[in-house]
Write an enzyme that holds these catalytic residues in place. Structure first.
Site, short mmCIF file in Angstrom:
data_model
loop_
_atom_site.label_atom_id
_atom_site.label_comp_id
_atom_site.label_asym_id
_atom_site.label_seq_id
_atom_site.Cartn_x
_atom_site.Cartn_y
_atom_site.Cartn_z
N HIS A 86 0.83 -1.22 0.00
CA HIS A 86 0.00 0.00 0.00
C HIS A 86 0.86 1.26 0.00
O HIS A 86 2.08 1.21 0.18
CB HIS A 86 -0.93 0.00 1.22
CG HIS A 86 -0.23 -0.04 2.54
ND1 HIS A 86 0.33 1.07 3.14
CD2 HIS A 86 0.02 -1.08 3.39
CE1 HIS A 86 0.87 0.74 4.29
NE2 HIS A 86 0.72 -0.57 4.48
N CYS A 102 3.23 -5.12 6.74
CA CYS A 102 2.82 -4.76 5.38
C CYS A 102 3.99 -4.14 4.62
O CYS A 102 5.05 -3.85 5.17
CB CYS A 102 1.65 -3.79 5.42
SG CYS A 102 0.07 -4.56 5.82
#
Length: 230
Positions: A86, A102
């Site tokens: 992301h 992440c």
């Protein structure tokens, strides 16, 4: 055109888009921190979202809608569980180990990557401190990255094994490799140009190597190929 797969190297803190076995894009990333490392393994894109809402993994009632305060930025590429690739509202974190597992990217990079993948695109996540590549001009180049997670101790023999696979194991001294490991700075070291070698249409096991203007040929291979005494 879509990428065939993505390859993330946590040690190099980079993500590569691969098409037809060629690297078509390479971006810096910010993987998970040491206490919550990004897991290695084989994954695939399971969902894609524009302008995602961030939800606190520990409290589903706490969320932040899309906008400058959203830690996910404006693109989300899910790979399973709570893990995903992301954007970020903290671009200074890219190139460092920061989030909870992440993969963070600069916003312009994740938006470009978003258009290169679809649901089902394979993703390979590795931790390789040694990276050896063949540049477009046929020069073999190698990199050694720092051991950010403390997962991979390196020896001269380890690095030599990688270089031998590219045909240049005998063209880098042990002292140079030791210095390269000590630096572990991720900078490229160019070794030599390497070419496949054919005799009467038969490809030889070893390669032709050109280093500092000198061409080196595998004498034993050549003698065997043309059936003459070495």
């Amino acid at each position: 055109e879509l990428a065939d797969k993505l390859v993330i190297n946590l040690a190099a803190r980079s993500i590569a888009a691969i098409r037809d076995n060629q690297k078509v894009a390479l971006y810096p990333v910010g993987p998970g921190k040491v206490s919550t490392p990004t897991p290695t393994g084989y994954y695939k894109v399971i969902d894609k979202e524009v302008n995602p809402t961030w939800t606190d993994p520990g409290d589903a009632s706490a969320s932040i809608p899309s906008g400058p305060s959203n830690p996910l930025g404006y693109r989300w590429i899910g790979i399973g569980g709570n893990y995903g690739i992301h954007g970020t509202n903290r671009p200074e974190s890219i190139g460092h180990y920061h989030p909870n597992g992440c993969i963070r990217m600069h916003e312009e990079d994740v938006e470009a990557l978003f258009d290169l993948v679809e649901v089902g695109t394979p993703i390979e996540i590795t931790y390789n401190r040694v990276v050896v590549e063949k540049a477009p001009d046929d020069t073999v180049v190698y990199y050694i990255y720092p051991d950010g997670y403390g997962w991979q101790n390196l020896s001269v023999a380890d690095v030599s094994k990688w270089l031998t696979g590219y045909g240049v194991g005998n063209f880098v001294s042990e002292a140079d490799i030791e210095a390269k490991i000590a630096a572990s700075d991720g900078n490229p070291t160019y070794i030599a140009k390497v070419y496949p070698l054919y005799v009467n249409g038969m490809k030889l096991k070893n390669k032709a190597v050109i280093q500092n203007g000198v061409t080196y040929l595998p004498a034993i291979d050549l003698a065997d190929a043309v059936k003459v005494n070495l």
